[in-house]
Each structure stands twice: as C-alpha cells, then as structure tokens.
Design a protein around this motif. Structure first.
Motif: not given
Lengths: 198, 89
Positions: A14-15, A17-19, A22, A25-26, A28-29, A174, A178, B58, B60, B62-64, B67
């Motif tokens: 698993r990566l 952090s998301p594609p 970062l 994504w903050i 987006i949240l 990406e 997102a 999105m 996710l 594929r991600v930890r 998330w």
C-alpha cells in the motif's frame, strides 16, 4: 463479500499517502466535514417539519437530479481514465479524457441552471421556507464546487495537452482528479437526501 | 458473468455499477411509498456508492488503511446521523 471485493483485489503493498498532493486531501477532508454537517443539519431540520419537507420535495425535478447524478458519476469515470492515460505516458489522451470530464461539468451546470430557472420563475427563494432554504443553499454550495472543479480540470488538461506531465511526474493530474471525485462523492449523498428520501 | 464483462476494466465496471445503483435507488424511492425501511435502504445504497468512489476512483484501496478508514467512517457516520433524523418522524 463487499461490492469492492467483486471488482478486484487490493494490492499487496500500500502507498503511504493518497494519489496527488497531500494538501488537497486535507482540503478534501475539510470540505467533506462541512458538507456532512450541512447534510445532518438538513435531516434534523426536516425532522422538525416532515410534512413541509415531504410536500416541497415533490416539487423538485427529480429527473434533472438523476441526470446530474449520472453526469457526475460519468465525469468521475472520465477523470479516472485521464489518470490512467497519463500513467501510461499519454498526455494527449489524458487531456482528452479531462476535457470529456469538463464536458460533463458543463452539462451538469446547464441542467442545474434549468432547475433554478424553473424554481425562480415559480417565485421560490431562500426565504420561501426551510426546505427551499436548504435546497437552494446546499445545491448552490455544491454547484460552486463543481465550477471550481471545472477550472481545475481545464488547467490540468491544458498542461497535459502541452506535455507538462509524464509517466513519472503527474501528481497534478492526480490532485485535480481527487478534488473532482470529492465533488462527485458529496453529490452521491446530497441527491438521495434532497430528491428521493422521504 | 460473461466474457464481455470480464474484459471490462475494473474502473469501467465500477462506473456501470454506480449508474445502475443510482437508477435503482430512484426507482425504489418512487415505488416504495410509505415503506419504513426505505430511508435506511437508500442510505445504505449511498454508502455503497460512496465506498466504490473512495476505493476505485479516489484509489484509496491502494493506500494505507487509515485513509480508507477515515473516509469509510465519514460515510457511515453521516448516513447514520441522517438515518436517526429520519426515524424521528
């Protein structure tokens, strides 16, 4: 078994952090939190006057709402294809998929303006009643996000068309993707809540 | 599942599922007038669609896991609170 398990298996590694960036994504949240609070506020306001909400909900153009949902889902799909294209090294194909995503945004806005025109012609405004205050407020707030997403898609598409991204460096695509998916995600709750649930 | 479905990209399958689930929720919403389980069912469909977007669009999955857990928690929490409000009436 979840629907996800039917589609394909999760990868072994698993990566972290998301594609994308970062920071998006903050953002987006934070956006999801605001939309979530507004959705819950709508639901509890409705509980205070169920008859009024159910009555005026039937005045909404549900077909227009359904078409817009299908448009946003399709736009999200086009943007997924754009990300896949740039990862495959094709900036031009990426730009074309993003342009298609932008096109679904244009159609969404056109349908939404049609809905608003009908409502305004019928004399509806923010102060008509609590239902219409939420309907106009929530959908307009979402519409602003669609417009913002279209600006981002256009900028990313232009850069992709000019060769600004590569198979290795394409975080910008990406990041834009997102944001666009977030706009889709909140509509997937907003649509049944405002147009269907009673 | 036939050979054509198997050849489709995973994201294309997700897209078709999202279109189908969206249409199904509207048909269900209009036919099941007064049915008490309708609101929870429509919310469950919305959470399922959200899960598909989070995992596959999105990316996710594929991600930890934290998330994905964050976004899943969001979807379930918002749907649960809406569900509680709809049970008040």
């Amino acid at each position: 078994m979840t629907a996800t398990a039917v589609i394909d298996r999760a990868p072994a590694t698993r990566l972290p952090s998301p594609p994308g960036d970062l920071a998006i994504w903050i953002f987006i949240l934070a956006e999801l939190l605001v939309f979530g609070l507004l959705f819950v506020a709508y639901a509890f306001a409705r509980a205070g006057d169920v008859a009024l909400f159910n009555h005026h909900q039937q005045e909404l153009d549900q077909a227009a709402g359904l078409i817009n949902t299908l448009l946003l889902v399709t736009g999200s799909y086009f943007v997924v294809r754009a990300v896949a294209a740039v990862r495959g090294g094709s900036g031009r194909a990426c730009a074309l998929w993003l342009a298609a995503g932008f096109g679904t945004g244009v159609l969404f806005v056109a349908v939404k303006f049609g809905e608003y025109a009908d409502k305004f012609a019928a004399g509806v405004s923010l102060s008509t009643n609590t239902f219409y205050m939420f309907y106009l407020g929530l959908t307009f707030f979402h519409l602003m996000h669609v417009l913002m997403g279209m600006v981002i898609l256009a900028a990313v598409a232009q850069k992709a068309w000019c060769g600004g991204y590569s198979r290795v460096e394409h975080a910008g695509v990406e990041t834009g993707a997102a944001y666009w998916h977030m706009v889709d995600l909140v509509w997937l709750i907003l649509f049944p809540l405002l147009y269907v649930m009673r | 599942m036939n050979a054509t479905a198997l050849r489709l990209r995973p994201c294309t399958r997700v897209w078709v599922m999202l279109l189908a689930l969206t249409t199904a929720s509207v048909v269900l919403g209009n036919r099941a007038g007064g049915w008490a389980a309708l609101a929870p069912l429509l919310l469950a469909l919305a959470v399922l669609k959200g899960q598909l977007v989070v995992d596959h669009f999105m990316e996710l999955r594929r991600v930890r896991r934290r998330w994905r857990a964050l976004l899943y928690t969001y979807l379930v929490l918002v749907a649960a609170l809406i569900g509680v409000a709809f049970m008040i009436d």
